[in-house]
Scaffold this motif. Sequence first.
Motif, short mmCIF file in Angstrom:
data_model
loop_
_atom_site.label_atom_id
_atom_site.label_comp_id
_atom_site.label_asym_id
_atom_site.label_seq_id
_atom_site.Cartn_x
_atom_site.Cartn_y
_atom_site.Cartn_z
N THR A 142 5.03 -0.71 -8.82
CA THR A 142 4.49 0.00 -7.66
C THR A 142 3.25 0.82 -8.00
OG1 THR A 142 5.90 1.92 -8.03
CG2 THR A 142 6.79 0.17 -6.62
N ALA A 173 0.67 1.54 -5.26
CA ALA A 173 1.18 1.98 -3.96
C ALA A 173 1.32 3.50 -3.89
CB ALA A 173 2.53 1.34 -3.68
N THR A 174 1.19 4.01 -2.68
CA THR A 174 1.53 5.41 -2.41
C THR A 174 3.03 5.42 -2.13
OG1 THR A 174 -0.64 5.90 -1.48
CG2 THR A 174 1.17 7.37 -0.86
N VAL A 175 3.77 6.22 -2.88
CA VAL A 175 5.23 6.28 -2.72
C VAL A 175 5.59 7.60 -2.05
CG1 VAL A 175 7.46 6.30 -3.89
CG2 VAL A 175 5.63 4.79 -4.71
N ILE A 176 6.31 7.48 -0.93
CA ILE A 176 6.80 8.64 -0.19
C ILE A 176 8.31 8.68 -0.37
CG2 ILE A 176 7.01 9.74 2.07
CD1 ILE A 176 4.50 8.09 2.90
N VAL A 222 8.14 3.71 1.33
CA VAL A 222 8.94 4.87 1.70
C VAL A 222 10.33 4.67 1.12
CG1 VAL A 222 9.88 6.24 3.59
CG2 VAL A 222 7.62 5.21 3.82
N ASP A 264 4.50 10.11 -4.74
CA ASP A 264 3.25 10.83 -4.53
C ASP A 264 3.45 11.94 -3.50
OD1 ASP A 264 1.40 9.08 -6.13
OD2 ASP A 264 2.20 7.59 -4.74
N GLU A 287 0.82 -1.22 0.00
CA GLU A 287 0.00 0.00 0.00
C GLU A 287 0.85 1.26 0.00
OE1 GLU A 287 -3.10 0.17 2.93
OE2 GLU A 287 -3.39 -2.00 2.82
N THR A 288 1.93 1.24 0.80
CA THR A 288 2.78 2.41 0.94
C THR A 288 4.24 1.98 0.88
OG1 THR A 288 1.14 3.44 2.38
CG2 THR A 288 3.35 4.39 2.41
#
Length: 177
Positions: free
Chosen positions: A19, A22-25, A7, A39, A4-5
């Motif tokens: 990916t 997925a939310t990418v930080i 980092v 994101d 989901e995420t």
Amino acid sequence: GGMETIVLLGADEVDLSKTAGATVIYVGSHGDAGASRADVILPSAAYTEMAATFVNTEGRVQVTSRAVQPKGEAREGWAIFRALSDVMSKTLPYDTVDALREGLRENEAFAGIGYAPGAAGAEALKAVPEGAGSLSSAPFKPVIGDFYLTNPIARASKTMAECSALATALDTPVAAE
């Protein structure tokens, strides 16, 4: 895939093609590939802008001091993760770099700043369980393809590009005469 995420801590050399969901930080100072996929970008200080603790390839724990203040909204990495921990209601137990370092020193690996692990490192190897893997007779190979272009700062540098080109030319086999 399936996460989901994600980092990315200054990671730009990873395959991000799987990916999509997925939310990418991205946490970094000079992002390129990782930051372009992100994101959310949390700007961290460059290595010259922060007090840091690291372990070199010899196993020696070393500390650095900040040379200049971080630019713009950039923060030291420890401060970013401390703030994130607070937002997630999992507050980390430090508020300063000195408090973080004190906590690290509770771990035997970080207790001896500036000293190679020596016998302590050898003892740690004895703790590897039998059957954990086997040794190969293959020679060691570099993990890094081009030392001079290992990060976004180096890849943006004309000088490092010249060093890379020179090193590549030196690695080219010369035909026998």
